[in-house]
Design a protein around this motif. Structure first.
Motif, PDB file in Angstrom:
ATOM      1  N   PRO A 488       0.813  -1.226   0.000  1.00  0.00           N
ATOM      2  CA  PRO A 488       0.000   0.000   0.000  1.00  0.00           C
ATOM      3  C   PRO A 488       0.844   1.273   0.000  1.00  0.00           C
ATOM      4  O   PRO A 488       0.437   2.290  -0.585  1.00  0.00           O
ATOM      5  N   GLN A 507      -6.885  -3.679  -7.279  1.00  0.00           N
ATOM      6  CA  GLN A 507      -7.245  -3.318  -5.899  1.00  0.00           C
ATOM      7  C   GLN A 507      -6.044  -3.580  -5.013  1.00  0.00           C
ATOM      8  O   GLN A 507      -5.476  -4.671  -5.029  1.00  0.00           O
ATOM      9  N   GLN A 508      -5.646  -2.556  -4.271  1.00  0.00           N
ATOM     10  CA  GLN A 508      -4.527  -2.722  -3.349  1.00  0.00           C
ATOM     11  C   GLN A 508      -5.023  -3.259  -2.014  1.00  0.00           C
ATOM     12  O   GLN A 508      -5.959  -2.714  -1.418  1.00  0.00           O
ATOM     13  N   LYS A 509      -4.416  -4.343  -1.567  1.00  0.00           N
ATOM     14  CA  LYS A 509      -4.741  -4.927  -0.277  1.00  0.00           C
ATOM     15  C   LYS A 509      -3.448  -5.113   0.515  1.00  0.00           C
ATOM     16  O   LYS A 509      -2.349  -5.017  -0.049  1.00  0.00           O
ATOM     17  N   ASP A 511      -1.981  -7.690   1.483  1.00  0.00           N
ATOM     18  CA  ASP A 511      -1.136  -8.793   1.012  1.00  0.00           C
ATOM     19  C   ASP A 511      -0.579  -8.571  -0.378  1.00  0.00           C
ATOM     20  O   ASP A 511       0.138  -9.416  -0.907  1.00  0.00           O
ATOM     21  N   HIS A 514      -3.901  -6.739  -6.213  1.00  0.00           N
ATOM     22  CA  HIS A 514      -4.772  -7.732  -6.832  1.00  0.00           C
ATOM     23  C   HIS A 514      -5.211  -7.224  -8.208  1.00  0.00           C
ATOM     24  O   HIS A 514      -5.701  -6.094  -8.327  1.00  0.00           O
TER      25      HIS A 514
END
Length: 538
Positions: A488, A507-509, A511, A514
């Motif tokens: 992130p 999508q930033q997560k 882990d 994505h």
């Protein structure tokens, strides 16, 4: 009875004279009768007529090697850094082409192995051409005609393959110069093709906007034909010492341990090596010179700095030059490290190179050859670039000068991929990590074929200002991707596919990043995502 005694005397005399003839034969074995010094002197005598030109070249080196930012000592030479043009180029073409392309059997080491009793090449040679006393390596030269050599076609192919530099072999271990040398009669200008192969290719490559280099493997020629000393062969004939060289006994049990190599090397040989290398520098102005491993032999350590300073100072007057060396041949930093047929397991602090052959079996052309796939070579290129390196890919043209269709097809496939995805290769820098995924390479020389096939979980990274390129080694079957190395704190702004500029849903997560990919797959072999970052790329 008297007539019988006369016949016996005549018979014995014939036997004695026959033995004398064998002993005095110009091709009789000399391994046990010539000392290392004698063998070297035979070569010196054969090349004595070139002594004035050799002295003139050595004088130029002596007067020019300290004129510039480098001195002829290792402490000074360790300040060398590879030039920007080379660091940005990433992909070059190596060319092994010479007289050894005529027999087209085994490998480009045929000229040595045809004199090594017990080898497959020895048996093949005798069965195909006859004994080496009657048909030696020299006899292949008239058959090396290069009648279909088209340097413009070659250069166009290399440009279409996506290469940025071209490095033909100027002289291999066999001692036959592919250029117009004033230090030898055994050249492609004076024999065989009767063409300045290096000069013609240099002109064509530069016309296509390619950098031009060359390689010299002459150092190994000191001992390359030593097998011919062991039996009746033309290597022993003083008339051909100019081609076969000293043919000194190669006193080494391990080619990777030059500190334990006790092969005889004379100062005359070192002087000639320096003069020949300087001749190439002065006449062809190469942007890169590649040396094989034997210049790391301890006897070269006082001669190499003279050549390097002479060449680096010449390069400083333009936009820089490159010298490739094998591990241990130079002090670290004095040139650009090359790992033959190998890879590194991580990012190297300075620029480096790997060289490998498009062929599965040889560097030079051989009949019935097979080739590496475009996928394998593109994956190799991507891995090497992610670790701050270049790939120099070798081809082996036929003796007539044509490039096999199998080689052309692979080169053009690589070029097609680079045309679509080259933004992620050319002019890039390594990221904070080279990549991620389960597939690991084996580091070191001669390991490049041991890497297992890459998966969709394997990524390699490269960067440009504000942009991170993530190169996925396979397309995921379910159309989803997680790149765990992207955090992130990297502040991703946008993601798209380089091959067609198509936006990718992301999508930033915690882990990782994505991705949801479009269907069907975009491109082939390896898949490049352009990731724009708002933060500075580390």
């Amino acid at each position: 009875m008297k007539r019988f005694r006369i016949s016996m005397v005549l018979f014995v005399a014939c036997v004695v004279f026959a033995d004398i003839a064998v002993a005095q034969s110009s091709t009789a074995a000399t391994a046990k009768t010539l000392s290392p010094h004698d063998a070297d002197m035979a070569w010196q005598k054969a090349s004595a007529k070139f002594a004035p030109e050799r002295r003139a070249i050595l004088s130029r080196v002596a007067s020019g090697m300290d004129k510039g930012p480098f001195r002829a000592d290792w402490a000074s030479l360790q300040n060398y850094r590879s030039p920007t043009w080379y660091d940005d180029a990433k992909f070059g073409i190596f060319i092994h082409w010479g007289v050894y392309s005529v027999p087209a059997f085994g490998s480009e080491w045929y000229p040595r192995l045809m004199y090594q009793q017990g080898s497959a090449e020895f048996a093949h040679h005798v069965a195909t051409y006859g004994p080496q006393s009657k048909f030696g390596y020299k006899d292949f030269i008239p058959l090396f005609k290069a009648e279909h050599f088209d340097p413009q076609d070659w250069a166009k192919l290399f440009r279409e393959a996506g290469a940025r530099y071209v490095v033909p072999v100027a002289e291999h271990h066999d001692g036959f110069a592919m250029y117009d040398s004033q230090l030898s009669e055994w050249t492609a200008v004076k024999m065989g093709p009767h063409k300045d192969i290096i000069g013609l290719l240099a002109k064509a490559a530069r016309a296509e906007g390619l950098r031009f280099g060359l390689s010299s493997h002459r150092a190994e020629h000191d001992w390359f034909f030593d097998g011919g000393r062991q039996f009746d062969s033309d290597v022993n004939d003083p008339r051909y010492a100019g081609l076969y060289g000293p043919a000194e006994a190669h006193l080494s049990k391990d080619d990777q341990n030059l500190g334990d190599d006790w092969t005889y090397v004379s100062q005359a040989w070192l002087d000639d090596w320096l003069a020949r290398t300087a001749e190439l520098i002065d006449d062809y102005h190469p942007d890169l010179i590649y040396f094989d491993w034997w210049i790391g032999h301890p006897t070269f350590r006082n001669t190499l700095p003279k050549m390097l300073a002479y060449y680096y100072n010449d390069g400083a007057r333009r936009d820089g030059v490159v010298v490739n060396y094998k591990l241990g041949d130079f002090p670290e930093g004095a040139g650009t490290l090359d790992i033959e047929r190998g890879q590194l397991t991580g990012i190297h602090p300075t620029h480096w190179q790997t060289d490998t052959s498009i062929s599965d079996k040889s560097w030079g052309y051989i009949e019935h050859d097979t080739y590496k796939s475009p996928r394998e070579l593109i994956h190799l290129l991507v891995d090497v670039v992610s670790k701050n390196g270049n790939l120099m890919l070798n081809i082996g043209p036929r003796a007539d000068g044509t490039i096999p269709d199998g080689e052309r097809e692979v080169l053009l496939a690589i070029g097609k991929w680079l045309q679509a995805n080259g933004d992620a290769i050319y002019g890039t820098k390594p990221w904070r990590v080279f990549g991620e995924g389960p597939t690991e390479v084996i580091g070191g020389s001669f390991q490049d074929t041991k890497t297992q096939p890459y998966t969709a979980q394997d990524f390699r990274f490269t960067t440009k200002p504000g942009v991170l390129y993530a190169i996925e080694m396979d397309w995921p079957k379910d159309g989803t991707v997680v790149i765990h190395s992207i955090k992130p704190t990297d502040h991703v702004r946008a993601v798209d596919l380089v091959v067609n500029d198509q936006p990718v849903t992301w999508q930033q997560k915690p882990d990782g990043l994505h991705l949801t990919l479009p269907k069907p797959s975009a491109g082939e072999y390896a898949y490049v995502y352009r990731i724009e970052l708002s933060a500075a790329v580390p």
